[in-house]
Scaffold this active site. Structure first.
Site, mmCIF file in Angstrom:
data_model
loop_
_atom_site.group_PDB
_atom_site.id
_atom_site.type_symbol
_atom_site.label_atom_id
_atom_site.label_comp_id
_atom_site.label_asym_id
_atom_site.label_seq_id
_atom_site.Cartn_x
_atom_site.Cartn_y
_atom_site.Cartn_z
ATOM 1 N N GLU A 49 0.965 -1.012 -0.118
ATOM 2 C CA GLU A 49 -0.324 0.276 0.140
ATOM 3 C C GLU A 49 0.899 0.683 -0.278
ATOM 4 O O GLU A 49 2.085 0.803 0.552
ATOM 5 C CB GLU A 49 -1.301 0.169 1.310
ATOM 6 C CG GLU A 49 -1.881 1.192 1.523
ATOM 7 C CD GLU A 49 -2.883 1.376 2.454
ATOM 8 O OE1 GLU A 49 -2.572 0.446 3.012
ATOM 9 O OE2 GLU A 49 -3.505 2.217 1.904
ATOM 10 N N CYS A 241 -6.295 0.894 3.333
ATOM 11 C CA CYS A 241 -7.812 2.613 3.469
ATOM 12 C C CYS A 241 -7.828 3.283 2.002
ATOM 13 O O CYS A 241 -8.378 3.984 0.818
ATOM 14 C CB CYS A 241 -7.336 3.288 4.206
ATOM 15 S SG CYS A 241 -7.569 2.236 5.946
ATOM 16 N N ASN A 375 -12.196 -3.098 1.493
ATOM 17 C CA ASN A 375 -11.124 -3.211 1.854
ATOM 18 C C ASN A 375 -12.066 -3.423 3.575
ATOM 19 O O ASN A 375 -11.884 -4.819 3.730
ATOM 20 C CB ASN A 375 -9.824 -2.319 1.994
ATOM 21 C CG ASN A 375 -9.523 -1.935 2.811
ATOM 22 O OD1 ASN A 375 -8.696 -3.019 3.113
ATOM 23 N ND2 ASN A 375 -8.686 -1.330 4.345
ATOM 24 N N GLU A 376 -11.579 -2.919 4.475
ATOM 25 C CA GLU A 376 -12.831 -3.032 5.813
ATOM 26 C C GLU A 376 -13.628 -2.466 5.709
ATOM 27 O O GLU A 376 -13.623 -1.270 5.624
ATOM 28 C CB GLU A 376 -11.263 -2.266 6.779
ATOM 29 C CG GLU A 376 -10.392 -2.982 7.247
ATOM 30 C CD GLU A 376 -9.033 -2.088 8.223
ATOM 31 O OE1 GLU A 376 -9.077 -1.034 8.174
ATOM 32 O OE2 GLU A 376 -8.144 -3.300 8.357
HETATM 33 O O1 AHR Z 1 -2.002 -1.507 6.655
HETATM 34 C C1 AHR Z 1 -2.430 0.642 7.316
HETATM 35 C C2 AHR Z 1 -3.809 0.517 7.522
HETATM 36 O O2 AHR Z 1 -4.448 -0.196 8.444
HETATM 37 C C3 AHR Z 1 -4.366 -0.135 6.010
HETATM 38 O O3 AHR Z 1 -4.599 0.692 4.997
HETATM 39 C C4 AHR Z 1 -6.034 -0.739 6.861
HETATM 40 O O4 AHR Z 1 -6.214 -1.837 5.871
HETATM 41 C C5 AHR Z 1 -5.649 -0.780 8.008
HETATM 42 O O5 AHR Z 1 -6.538 -0.114 8.812
#
Ligand code: AHR
Length: 653
Positions: A49, A241, A375-376
């Site tokens: 990321e 994120c 994602n989350e």
């Molecule tokens: O890895 C950092 C963040 O942690 C990621 O973007 C997210 O998916 C999680 O909350």
């Protein structure tokens, strides 16, 4: 043992207390004659990321910040002097800005630009750096710029230490290139550009400087090597994120990340402002490391690509108003993005997106097999948004395995709600995230033992052991990750993928830690957690072997002396992994079936006198796995695991 007088957490004290009351001979029974579940090639992988300056300023080898003047403040990253104007009718439709360098008005004055790079520009003596620029002489005729690498803090005669002239001609935009070969090493140089002939105006666009040794001219060499050396089976990208966006406009739109780099619109990077105590006002995504570069790198390092796409929900941490998200009935463009991405990766060159892939240099398909949606995410909103994606993907691409999410927590309300929902929707894998403290990792050795074997498979998509309070990379956290991973391995029938997170961090630009690989502008360092991941990747094996102590799996449970263990078969080889989280050395008897005929080959031991420290840029090999002798053969082989260590025993038939 040095440093052990420091206050340990309750969990460690408990583990040590257990160790003191138990026998030190631990009999591990390993059934080598009846191999169990196959270990998936995707089992251990990486998750990239763009956080901590992982892309621009990190893996993406470009050294110029804001190379196309597209940041909201067009001269962010630049210092302009003399007569510089930013114009916006350039040759690249989606990146229209460029700089016009004109007569400063006096023969003794100068016009030009300095670029600060990412925390400076790191260059090494004797290496080649490829400078390129799109340019024109708007009034026609001949023009020139002088390009320098310089250090304004230099105490020498000259600030510059290498310079080149770039000649240009005509009023049509063209790409010009020169090589810079510095004779000194400087981690904090600047790129300086002078208008050479003040009476001839020149226009400059997409000003780039890339090390000549960058892999494919794209990836910073040492960082790409650190990924390749992990032998990752799966490669999750681009987030995190980042995928969701603080608002939908700033979500990761893969279509903006492909095609000529000069024409990829930038996006903000939410990690610029997510943590105001680690604020980076000029952190943007150039998308130079986009989806094509992701697929290409996956292929180069032998990983299966796993793209994650927006499901139409903006980051739920930052948006609790329903209007922030796409209504389910308006999801079609997002679903089309997913279908188009599959076409970009796998489609024939006669398809729209397959043709673009070919144009970019890869006519052969990338053979994409997995796709994550969201994602989350959480609440009913998520299954409601995921469902139409699943329907459309199953219809058009039944061959693609779909990865759903169990939300941001390792357990609890959302997790308990989402797992059954993922099963109901028929997700092939469910992504779990856990950035959790010591005691969580110590207590989760048996986490997957009782998971539903009929449901989706597990993707441990983001995890790392974090100290409570201040978080940092250190050996003890890595040891607990190694211990926990024995449980992933033992449950390889259901756990098909696992990726530590985050992957990269620039020492001057991080927002989140711990991270797997750290770097400055010239050096990089592999953490102990990297070594744990590397050991699991290298000694992955083909099939799980049943390993028990007193008939039970070795999961750090009470009475097991702080031990976590697993075993796998790899052709004629057997690997036994043992994490000793207790403060005592432990004696082992590795007991095999009578007929196995195994003999000891070697053991690899990862341990550290300094529990709360890690490798550093100055001392990158302070804590690394060490090979040691390991002898014996037959039905029972004696072994020892040092206190607070991770050991892999290698045996052969
Ligand atoms: O890895 C950092 C963040 O942690 C990621 O973007 C997210 O998916 C999680 O909350």
């Amino acid at each position: 043992m040095k440093n052990h007088t420091r206050v340990l957490t309750l969990a460690v004290v408990c583990a040590a207390a257990i160790a003191c009351t138990q026998s030190n001979l631990n009999s591990l029974d390993i059934d080598v004659l009846n191999p169990g579940a196959p270990i998936q090639p995707t089992m251990y992988g990486i998750f990239f990321e763009d956080i901590n300056f992982a892309a621009d300023g990190g893996l993406y080898a470009e050294l110029v910040k804001n190379r196309s003047f597209e940041f909201p403040y067009a001269l962010q990253g630049w210092k302009a002097f003399g007569n510089v104007a930013i114009r916006e009718d350039g040759p690249f439709e989606r990146c229209p800005h460029y700089a016009r360098l004109t007569d400063p008005g006096h023969a003794h004055k100068q016009t030009g630009l300095d670029n600060e790079g990412f925390f400076g520009i790191g260059v090494e003596a004797g290496k080649t750096y490829n400078f390129s620029v799109w340019a024109r002489v708007p009034d026609g005729g001949e023009g020139a710029i002088r390009v320098e690498l310089a250090n304004t803090a230099s105490m020498g005669e000259d600030q510059f230490f290498v310079q080149q002239t770039v000649n240009m001609s005509g009023s049509t935009w063209k790409k010009y290139q020169v090589e810079l070969k510095p004779e000194i090493t400087d981690p904090k140089a600047i790129l300086r550009i002078f208008l050479e002939n003040p009476r001839t105006t020149v226009d400059l666009e997409h000003i780039s400087l890339v090390p000549g040794d960058a892999l494919e001219g794209i990836y910073r060499k040492d960082l790409a090597q650190a990924l390749a050396d992990l032998h990752p089976g799966i490669f999750r990208f681009p987030g995190g994120c980042i995928v969701e966006g603080t608002d939908l406009e700033t979500r990761y739109n893969w279509k903006n990340s492909v095609g000529p780099v000069e024409n990829r619109p930038i996006n903000e990077n939410r990690w610029e402002y997510t943590f105001p105590h680690r604020f980076f006002p000029d952190y943007f995504q150039s998308y130079g490391l986009g989806f094509y570069e992701f697929f290409l790198l996956s292929e180069i390092i032998g990983s299966e690509p796993l793209p994650i796409l927006s499901c139409g929900l903006a980051c739920q941490f930052q948006n609790d108003n329903p209007e922030a998200h796409v209504p389910v009935k308006e999801l079609q463009p997002y679903i089309q993005d997913a279908l188009d991405l599959i076409e970009f990766a796998n489609g024939g060159t006669d398809t729209k997106w397959g043709a673009l892939r070919a144009q970019m240099g890869h006519p052969a398909p990338f053979n994409l097999k997995y796709l994550g949606i969201g994602n989350e995410q959480w609440d009913q909103l998520y299954p409601d948004h995921l469902e139409p994606f699943v329907e459309a993907l199953r219809k058009a691409h039944p061959e693609i395995k779909i990865v759903g999410s169990s939300g941001p927590d390792s357990e609890g309300k959302q997790f308990d709600f989402l797992w059954p929902e993922m099963k109901r929707l028929g997700a092939d894998l469910v992504d779990e995230h856990f950035y959790r403290p010591y005691d969580w990792f110590l207590s989760q050795g048996a986490r997957y033992d009782n998971y539903d074997r009929q449901g989706p498979k597990v993707f441990a998509g983001e995890y790392a052991c974090h100290a409570t309070g201040k978080k940092w990379n250190h050996f003890y956290a890595s040891l607990l990750e190694a211990a926990f991973m024995t449980g992933l391995e033992r449950n390889a029938d259901i756990v098909h993928m696992a990726t530590y997170a985050p992957l990269f961090a620039h020492v001057e630009g991080w927002q989140w830690r711990p991270d797997l690989i750290w770097y400055d502008n010239l050096r990089s360092m592999r953490t102990v957690s990297w070594h744990v991941q590397q050991l699991y990747g290298q000694y992955k094996g083909e099939n799980v072997l049943k390993l028990t102590m007193d008939g039970k799996a070795v999961t750090g449970a009470e009475g097991q002396n702080g031990l976590f263990a697993s075993a796998v078969k790899d052709g004629d080889l057997v690997y036994v992994k043992v994490a000793n989280t207790s403060e005592q050395d432990q004696e082992l008897a590795l007991n095999f079936n009578e007929e196995s005929g195994l003999k000891a080959v070697k053991r690899i031991v990862l341990k550290s006198e300094e529990l709360y420290e890690d490798n550093t840029l100055d001392n990158p090999d302070a804590i690394v796995p060490v090979e040691a002798s390991f002898t014996g053969n037959g039905k029972s082989i004696k072994a020892e695991v040092p206190a607070l260590s991770f050991t892999i025993f290698v045996l052969s038939r």
